[in-house]
Design a protein around this motif. Structure first.
Motif, mmCIF file in Angstrom:
data_model
loop_
_atom_site.group_PDB
_atom_site.id
_atom_site.type_symbol
_atom_site.label_atom_id
_atom_site.label_comp_id
_atom_site.label_asym_id
_atom_site.label_seq_id
_atom_site.Cartn_x
_atom_site.Cartn_y
_atom_site.Cartn_z
ATOM 1 N N UNK A 179 0.817 -1.208 0.000
ATOM 2 C CA UNK A 179 0.000 0.000 0.000
ATOM 3 C C UNK A 179 0.856 1.265 0.000
ATOM 4 N N UNK A 180 2.032 1.201 0.605
ATOM 5 C CA UNK A 180 2.901 2.378 0.724
ATOM 6 C C UNK A 180 3.986 2.433 -0.342
ATOM 7 N N UNK A 181 3.979 1.491 -1.283
ATOM 8 C CA UNK A 181 5.024 1.421 -2.309
ATOM 9 C C UNK A 181 4.690 2.390 -3.444
ATOM 10 N N UNK A 182 5.280 3.561 -3.401
ATOM 11 C CA UNK A 182 4.960 4.586 -4.385
ATOM 12 C C UNK A 182 5.537 4.284 -5.766
ATOM 13 N N UNK A 183 6.394 3.253 -5.873
ATOM 14 C CA UNK A 183 6.880 2.866 -7.197
ATOM 15 C C UNK A 183 5.805 2.131 -7.985
ATOM 16 N N UNK A 184 4.755 1.695 -7.299
ATOM 17 C CA UNK A 184 3.612 1.052 -7.947
ATOM 18 C C UNK A 184 2.515 2.090 -8.135
ATOM 19 N N UNK A 185 1.879 2.081 -9.287
ATOM 20 C CA UNK A 185 0.831 3.057 -9.577
ATOM 21 C C UNK A 185 -0.281 2.952 -8.538
ATOM 22 N N UNK A 186 -0.761 4.104 -8.111
ATOM 23 C CA UNK A 186 -1.797 4.123 -7.065
ATOM 24 C C UNK A 186 -3.050 3.368 -7.509
ATOM 25 N N UNK A 187 -3.398 3.502 -8.782
ATOM 26 C CA UNK A 187 -4.579 2.801 -9.284
ATOM 27 C C UNK A 187 -4.420 1.296 -9.202
ATOM 28 N N UNK A 188 -3.198 0.797 -9.451
ATOM 29 C CA UNK A 188 -2.945 -0.639 -9.345
ATOM 30 C C UNK A 188 -3.110 -1.112 -7.910
ATOM 31 N N UNK A 189 -2.571 -0.328 -6.972
ATOM 32 C CA UNK A 189 -2.687 -0.709 -5.570
ATOM 33 C C UNK A 189 -4.148 -0.729 -5.141
ATOM 34 N N UNK A 190 -4.909 0.270 -5.616
ATOM 35 C CA UNK A 190 -6.326 0.309 -5.286
ATOM 36 C C UNK A 190 -7.089 -0.856 -5.891
ATOM 37 N N UNK A 191 -6.741 -1.226 -7.122
ATOM 38 C CA UNK A 191 -7.421 -2.338 -7.782
ATOM 39 C C UNK A 191 -7.173 -3.645 -7.039
ATOM 40 N N UNK A 192 -5.957 -3.821 -6.528
ATOM 41 C CA UNK A 192 -5.647 -5.039 -5.783
ATOM 42 C C UNK A 192 -6.478 -5.110 -4.506
ATOM 43 N N UNK A 193 -6.580 -3.985 -3.793
ATOM 44 C CA UNK A 193 -7.387 -3.965 -2.579
ATOM 45 C C UNK A 193 -8.856 -4.221 -2.890
ATOM 46 N N UNK A 194 -9.332 -3.618 -3.967
ATOM 47 C CA UNK A 194 -10.733 -3.787 -4.346
ATOM 48 C C UNK A 194 -11.030 -5.234 -4.707
ATOM 49 N N UNK A 216 -2.867 7.715 6.960
ATOM 50 C CA UNK A 216 -3.599 8.297 5.833
ATOM 51 C C UNK A 216 -3.778 7.271 4.716
ATOM 52 N N UNK A 217 -2.725 6.511 4.425
ATOM 53 C CA UNK A 217 -2.821 5.483 3.389
ATOM 54 C C UNK A 217 -3.826 4.401 3.771
ATOM 55 N N UNK A 218 -3.831 4.017 5.034
ATOM 56 C CA UNK A 218 -4.776 2.987 5.483
ATOM 57 C C UNK A 218 -6.219 3.485 5.350
ATOM 58 N N UNK A 219 -6.424 4.758 5.640
ATOM 59 C CA UNK A 219 -7.789 5.295 5.522
ATOM 60 C C UNK A 219 -8.221 5.328 4.067
ATOM 61 N N UNK A 220 -7.312 5.735 3.170
ATOM 62 C CA UNK A 220 -7.637 5.704 1.737
ATOM 63 C C UNK A 220 -8.034 4.283 1.326
ATOM 64 N N UNK A 221 -7.322 3.295 1.854
ATOM 65 C CA UNK A 221 -7.630 1.903 1.522
ATOM 66 C C UNK A 221 -8.996 1.497 2.065
ATOM 67 N N UNK A 222 -9.317 1.931 3.261
ATOM 68 C CA UNK A 222 -10.627 1.600 3.847
ATOM 69 C C UNK A 222 -11.756 2.257 3.073
ATOM 70 N N UNK A 223 -11.463 3.375 2.418
ATOM 71 C CA UNK A 223 -12.480 4.008 1.569
ATOM 72 C C UNK A 223 -12.760 3.174 0.327
ATOM 73 N N UNK A 224 -11.895 2.195 0.058
ATOM 74 C CA UNK A 224 -12.088 1.302 -1.082
ATOM 75 C C UNK A 224 -12.757 -0.002 -0.655
ATOM 76 N N UNK A 253 -15.742 7.482 5.921
ATOM 77 C CA UNK A 253 -17.027 7.248 6.593
ATOM 78 C C UNK A 253 -18.186 7.308 5.604
ATOM 79 N N UNK A 254 -18.086 8.203 4.640
ATOM 80 C CA UNK A 254 -19.136 8.289 3.618
ATOM 81 C C UNK A 254 -19.203 7.008 2.806
ATOM 82 N N UNK A 255 -18.053 6.364 2.619
ATOM 83 C CA UNK A 255 -18.034 5.113 1.860
ATOM 84 C C UNK A 255 -18.650 3.980 2.677
ATOM 85 N N UNK A 256 -18.248 3.817 3.937
ATOM 86 C CA UNK A 256 -18.745 2.697 4.736
ATOM 87 C C UNK A 256 -20.170 2.947 5.217
ATOM 88 N N UNK A 257 -20.595 4.220 5.229
ATOM 89 C CA UNK A 257 -21.962 4.543 5.628
ATOM 90 C C UNK A 257 -22.016 5.088 7.048
#
Length: 349
Positions: A179-194, A216-224, A253-257
């Protein structure tokens, strides 16, 4: 100097001929390259015409077709492997994956991929990783995880894509760590989590507590991929000392409800001194109470807060539309946003 002056008249023609030879050489190189590409394309087209029908019949259970694939020349195996695995990009059905994997094993495609994983050519390693992921060869999961540390960024990206396609739970922790590896595209990291969804949530919550610097990164991930399980932690993080953490916690919070308790926290966020926090507070709330009236007051706030407040009011149903209609006749920013949201609401009915 005298010799140079003597040779001077011969220099311009020599330079011209040098330029002509260079131009001809470059043109010839382009012609040869295009000719080679054309030959390769023609060969690929012939192989596709030959093997696609066989692959389709083999997937449908035709043993003679399967036998022809097994007996195919070794020099065709790379093209055959791509023709076999490439359709999995669009067709991820379990039957298709299982049939493809069985044929891939029969024609030694997986062994070819293993050989490519050891190649010094990065594009071969990347191709092998994507093929293994698409074929969901879970007995190779450890190799894909190891490739996340490859020296070439495109190979690391291919490893993450492969693990996303493979969807092996054993890779979950390795994916969350990246999740914190900035050498990997953010969209790729998000797709893996999703792809893994809420299965990631326990690890994200656990590590966010022991690694607050990267919260902050963990919260972004939880929004996914977060669920109601994350709600108490997100509410707690709305009191973090960092503005960006507080704002992103409201966004997640808006994502999880929002339930009643989280809505009370969000209403309090509307009074924050920080515009990013006010912009995300109460986003997504559709429950009872005076939330719409409180949010409508933010139509007179800064631009970013007013725009998000207007969008949230539109999403709140009748309560939000009443507040927008009450302000639609005004000629200020709040009135303009109210009219825009009302028009959008009517256009989507």
């Amino acid at each position: 100097m005298t010799d140079l002056l003597v040779d001077w008249p011969r220099l311009p023609p020599l330079m011209v001929w040098t330029a002509v030879v260079a131009a001809v050489t470059m043109a010839a190189a382009v012609v040869v390259e295009r000719a080679a590409f054309g030959v390769q394309q023609a060969r690929s087209s012939r192989l596709a015409q030959r093997y696609r029908p066989l692959i389709q019949r083999a997937l449908e259970g035709d043993e003679p077709a399967r036998g022809e694939l097994v007996a195919s020349p070794a020099r065709h195996r790379l093209a055959l492997a791509w023709l076999l695995i490439e359709p999995l990009i669009g067709d991820r059905g379990p039957e298709r994956i299982a049939g493809t994997r069985a044929i891939a094993q029969a024609i030694s495609v997986l062994e070819l991929a293993d050989r490519y994983l050891r190649s010094r050519l990065w594009w071969r390693r990347a191709l092998a990783l994507r093929a293994l992921g698409l074929a969901q060869a879970r007995d190779r999961t450890a190799r894909l995880i190891a490739a996340l540390d490859d020296s070439h960024p495109d190979v690391r990206a291919a490893a993450l894509d492969g693990l996303t396609d493979m969807h092996d739970p054993r890779a979950l922790q390795a994916i969350v760590v990246r999740l914190h590896d900035t050498s990997l595209h953010r969209g790729r990291r998000g797709a893996a989590l999703k792809a893994f969804g809420s299965d990631c949530e326990p690890f994200l919550l656990e590590w966010s507590e022991v690694d607050p610097e990267n919260r902050l990164n963990y919260i972004h991930a939880l929004a996914i991929c977060g669920t109601a399980r994350s709600r108490p932690a997100l509410c707690r993080w709305t009191r973090d000392a960092r503005v960006e953490v507080r704002a992103t916690a409201f966004e997640a919070l808006a994502y999880v409800g929002l339930d009643d308790d989280a809505a009370r926290v969000a209403i309090g966020g509307l009074e924050s001194d920080d515009p990013p926090v006010r912009a995300y507070a109460l986003r997504g709330w559709q429950g009872p109470g005076d939330a719409a009236a409180r949010l409508a007051l933010r139509l007179d706030d800064t631009w970013v807060v007013a725009v998000r407040a207007a969008g949230t009011l539109r999403s709140m149903g009748q309560a939000g539309l009443v507040e927008l209609q009450a302000r639609a006749s005004r000629q200020d920013l709040g009135g303009l946003l109210a009219r825009q949201m009302l028009w959008q609401a009517s256009a989507h009915r």
